[in-house]
Design a protein around this motif. Structure first.
Motif, PDB file in Angstrom:
ATOM      1  N   GLY A  30       0.821  -1.216   0.000  1.00 56.87           N
ATOM      2  CA  GLY A  30       0.000   0.000   0.000  1.00 56.87           C
ATOM      3  C   GLY A  30       0.851   1.261   0.000  1.00 56.87           C
ATOM      4  O   GLY A  30       0.481   2.284  -0.597  1.00 56.87           O
ATOM      5  N   THR A  31       1.997   1.195   0.652  1.00 52.74           N
ATOM      6  CA  THR A  31       2.919   2.338   0.690  1.00 52.74           C
ATOM      7  C   THR A  31       3.460   2.575  -0.714  1.00 52.74           C
ATOM      8  O   THR A  31       3.517   3.713  -1.195  1.00 52.74           O
ATOM      9  N   HIS A  32       3.822   1.492  -1.356  1.00 54.88           N
ATOM     10  CA  HIS A  32       4.310   1.573  -2.726  1.00 54.88           C
ATOM     11  C   HIS A  32       3.254   2.196  -3.641  1.00 54.88           C
ATOM     12  O   HIS A  32       3.537   3.075  -4.453  1.00 54.88           O
ATOM     13  N   ARG A  33       2.008   1.778  -3.453  1.00 56.71           N
ATOM     14  CA  ARG A  33       0.921   2.284  -4.285  1.00 56.71           C
ATOM     15  C   ARG A  33       0.711   3.784  -4.085  1.00 56.71           C
ATOM     16  O   ARG A  33       0.571   4.550  -5.039  1.00 56.71           O
ATOM     17  N   LEU A  34       0.717   4.231  -2.818  1.00 56.16           N
ATOM     18  CA  LEU A  34       0.497   5.659  -2.549  1.00 56.16           C
ATOM     19  C   LEU A  34       1.653   6.497  -3.088  1.00 56.16           C
ATOM     20  O   LEU A  34       1.444   7.567  -3.676  1.00 56.16           O
ATOM     21  N   LEU A  35       2.887   6.004  -2.914  1.00 55.31           N
ATOM     22  CA  LEU A  35       4.041   6.759  -3.411  1.00 55.31           C
ATOM     23  C   LEU A  35       4.013   6.840  -4.934  1.00 55.31           C
ATOM     24  O   LEU A  35       4.367   7.870  -5.514  1.00 55.31           O
ATOM     25  N   THR A  36       3.578   5.775  -5.576  1.00 53.34           N
ATOM     26  CA  THR A  36       3.491   5.778  -7.039  1.00 53.34           C
ATOM     27  C   THR A  36       2.447   6.798  -7.487  1.00 53.34           C
ATOM     28  O   THR A  36       2.636   7.539  -8.447  1.00 53.34           O
ATOM     29  N   TYR A  37       1.356   6.870  -6.744  1.00 50.60           N
ATOM     30  CA  TYR A  37       0.325   7.868  -7.046  1.00 50.60           C
ATOM     31  C   TYR A  37       0.903   9.286  -6.927  1.00 50.60           C
ATOM     32  O   TYR A  37       0.691  10.143  -7.793  1.00 50.60           O
ATOM     33  N   LEU A  38       1.653   9.529  -5.857  1.00 54.86           N
ATOM     34  CA  LEU A  38       2.231  10.863  -5.641  1.00 54.86           C
ATOM     35  C   LEU A  38       3.238  11.209  -6.747  1.00 54.86           C
ATOM     36  O   LEU A  38       3.305  12.344  -7.205  1.00 54.86           O
ATOM     37  N   ALA A  39       3.999  10.196  -7.165  1.00 56.22           N
ATOM     38  CA  ALA A  39       4.989  10.431  -8.226  1.00 56.22           C
ATOM     39  C   ALA A  39       4.291  10.729  -9.547  1.00 56.22           C
ATOM     40  O   ALA A  39       4.721  11.587 -10.319  1.00 56.22           O
ATOM     41  N   THR A  40       3.166  10.044  -9.793  1.00 60.54           N
ATOM     42  CA  THR A  40       2.464  10.193 -11.059  1.00 60.54           C
ATOM     43  C   THR A  40       1.627  11.469 -11.105  1.00 60.54           C
ATOM     44  O   THR A  40       1.545  12.132 -12.141  1.00 60.54           O
ATOM     45  N   ASN A  41       1.023  11.812  -9.986  1.00 62.73           N
ATOM     46  CA  ASN A  41       0.048  12.909 -10.008  1.00 62.73           C
ATOM     47  C   ASN A  41       0.447  14.185  -9.273  1.00 62.73           C
ATOM     48  O   ASN A  41      -0.168  15.220  -9.473  1.00 62.73           O
ATOM     49  N   GLN A  42       1.417  14.102  -8.384  1.00 58.92           N
ATOM     50  CA  GLN A  42       1.722  15.269  -7.549  1.00 58.92           C
ATOM     51  C   GLN A  42       3.154  15.770  -7.737  1.00 58.92           C
ATOM     52  O   GLN A  42       3.647  16.549  -6.918  1.00 58.92           O
ATOM     53  N   GLN A  43       3.810  15.272  -8.776  1.00 61.12           N
ATOM     54  CA  GLN A  43       5.190  15.694  -9.064  1.00 61.12           C
ATOM     55  C   GLN A  43       6.152  15.521  -7.895  1.00 61.12           C
ATOM     56  O   GLN A  43       7.060  16.314  -7.688  1.00 61.12           O
ATOM     57  N   ILE A  44       5.924  14.477  -7.118  1.00 57.85           N
ATOM     58  CA  ILE A  44       6.893  14.123  -6.081  1.00 57.85           C
ATOM     59  C   ILE A  44       7.870  13.146  -6.727  1.00 57.85           C
ATOM     60  O   ILE A  44       7.463  12.220  -7.430  1.00 57.85           O
TER      61      ILE A  44
END
Ligand SMILES: *Cc1c(COP(=O)(O)O)cnc(C)c1O
Length: 433
Positions: free
Chosen positions: A135-149
């Protein structure tokens, strides 16, 4: 009296960004002068000041609280999203046992990481592990894809690999130890020191779900923020979802609280009550789970399986683990050499429930690649050397002989080991690599 006169409402505060913080639980003061007891004592010793002297803080199942005047009055509580007495009681108790100045309770472990990740701004860089909770991996991937992290996944069990990635741009280092299901150990003190040397504002965040405050206090060894899934050991019965965040810096705590109040992810009164109740038995549960896990790890290892558990001397990072942690925990994994065989073992077990998660009083068995870590695609799993045949055991508080007997039977039934005339014996243990 002027509205902005602090004496009008001593609890009213303004956070760093200038936001008015609503009436809320004041920071906890876990060390207010009294002697500290051992954790097993602190876990059950609570400081409540209930109006009727209730020995267990009641569930304040109320969304709103009456105000004494039209200007808001001086009450500590007005609206449960902002603060609730049951939640506050829990948060103060958690701050005490997590060695933190402030603890915040939210609706899940992922909710906790979501709150923490809102400290990040577009362009910020995060360094994190390559064997993370799914789940951590999933949230971080979301942030990388959508929030320019910018998220860098490195092998955090190798301090040098982290060091190479650290730079002025690093705003967060997110660590998990032991990792799961590969049970690799991360040197939190060394990484925290290096991260702060290179960028003093970098936040070192530790997911302490696997060890719990019973076995590890990341804040004591340099972490800035620690969070945990309360769904696991803290509650211990798999009957609630919860998340806990703790830190020592009041300004960071205010920012986290601001997000919780803004998004409404604070833990509900009922679940706060249940988490409080669960936490009181953490020590006794963890002791039993851990000694069961040790016996099971030794049993499997003695029969030739490759076992990953920091309680075993054969663990390649045994010394590193014991340099900071007070115990090995109750999650272990082993390999059989064949994913189909592993599946047969898992399905042949009876006492061991097939289930994701861990930290519960009853024992669980799972195949992470097909269950908890299925959200990580097969290619990434291969890159991270996650064996598809790996079986994870999350050990509960049952009688250890019953657990070993059930596991033996499952191993025999699945054909992983054979039974000789002398009784159960691993004639042909299957080895990997
Ligand atoms: C379960 C878990 C989480 C997420 O917690 P939830 O309460 O399920 O949201 C995060 N990290 C680790 C290591 C976990 O095991």
């Amino acid at each position: 009296m002027a509205a902005d006169d602090k004496s009008a409402n001593p609890l009213k505060r303004v956070d760093l960004d200038g936001h008015d913080l609503p009436p809320s639980p004041a920071p906890s003061s876990p060390r207010n002068g009294r002697r500290r007891y051992a954790l097993a004592t602190e876990l059950v010793y609570t400081e409540g000041k209930d109006q009727y002297g209730a020995s267990s803080t009641p569930i304040y199942q109320s969304a709103t609280f009456k105000q004494s005047s039209a200007s808001g009055g001086q009450q500590e509580y007005d609206y449960t999203r902002s603060g609730n007495p049951t939640r506050t009681h829990l948060e103060r108790h958690l701050a005490k046992i997590m060695n933190a100045n402030r603890a915040l309770a939210v609706s899940s472990g992922m909710g906790a990481l979501d709150v923490i990740s809102r400290l990040l701004r577009p362009g910020d860089e995060v360094i994190t592990g390559d064997d993370l909770y799914g789940g951590t991996h999933r949230l971080l991937t979301y942030l990388a894809t959508n929030q320019q992290i910018v998220v860098h996944h490195v092998d955090t069990t190798d301090v040098n690999a982290v060091k190479e990635r650290l730079s002025e741009k690093t705003t967060m280092v997110l660590l998990e130890t032991p990792t799961n299901p590969l049970i690799k150990i991360v040197d939190v003190p060394s990484i925290a020191r290096l991260a702060h040397e290179i960028n003093e504002r970098a936040l070192v965040v530790v997911d302490n779900t696997m060890l719990s405050p019973m076995l590890f206090n990341p804040l004591d060894v340099g972490a800035d923020i620690v969070y945990e899934s309360g769904t696991k050991y803290l509650s211990g019965h798999h009957d609630i979802m919860a998340g806990v965040i703790a830190c020592n810096d009041a300004a960071i705590a205010d920012k986290l609280y601001f997000t919780i109040n803004s998004t409404g992810c604070g833990l509900s009164p009922n679940d706060s009550f249940l988490l409080m109740r669960g936490v009181k038995t953490l020590a006794i549960r963890m002791e039993k789970q851990q000694s069961n896990a040790q016996a099971i790890a030794e049993f499997l290892e003695s029969h030739g399986f490759k076992v990953r558990y920091p309680g075993l001397k054969s663990h390649p990072q045994y010394d590193l683990h014991w340099a900071t942690a007070r115990g090995a925990g109750a999650v272990l994994s082993f390999e059989t050499g064949d994913a189909v065989l592993s599946q047969r073992i898992v399905e042949a077990a009876r006492l061991w429930t097939i289930s994701v998660s861990f930290g519960c009083v009853n024992s669980l068995i799972s195949m992470p690649c097909q269950m908890s870590h299925a959200s990580i695609d097969a290619k990434t799993r291969r890159e991270r050397q996650m064996p598809e045949d790996i079986i994870r055991l999350c050990v509960g508080i049952e009688d250890v002989d019953d657990l070993i007997e059930d596991l033996s039977r499952a191993l025999v039934q699945a054909g992983a080991v054979t039974v000789s005339l002398d009784g159960f014996q691993a004639v042909e243990p299957v080895q990997t690599q």
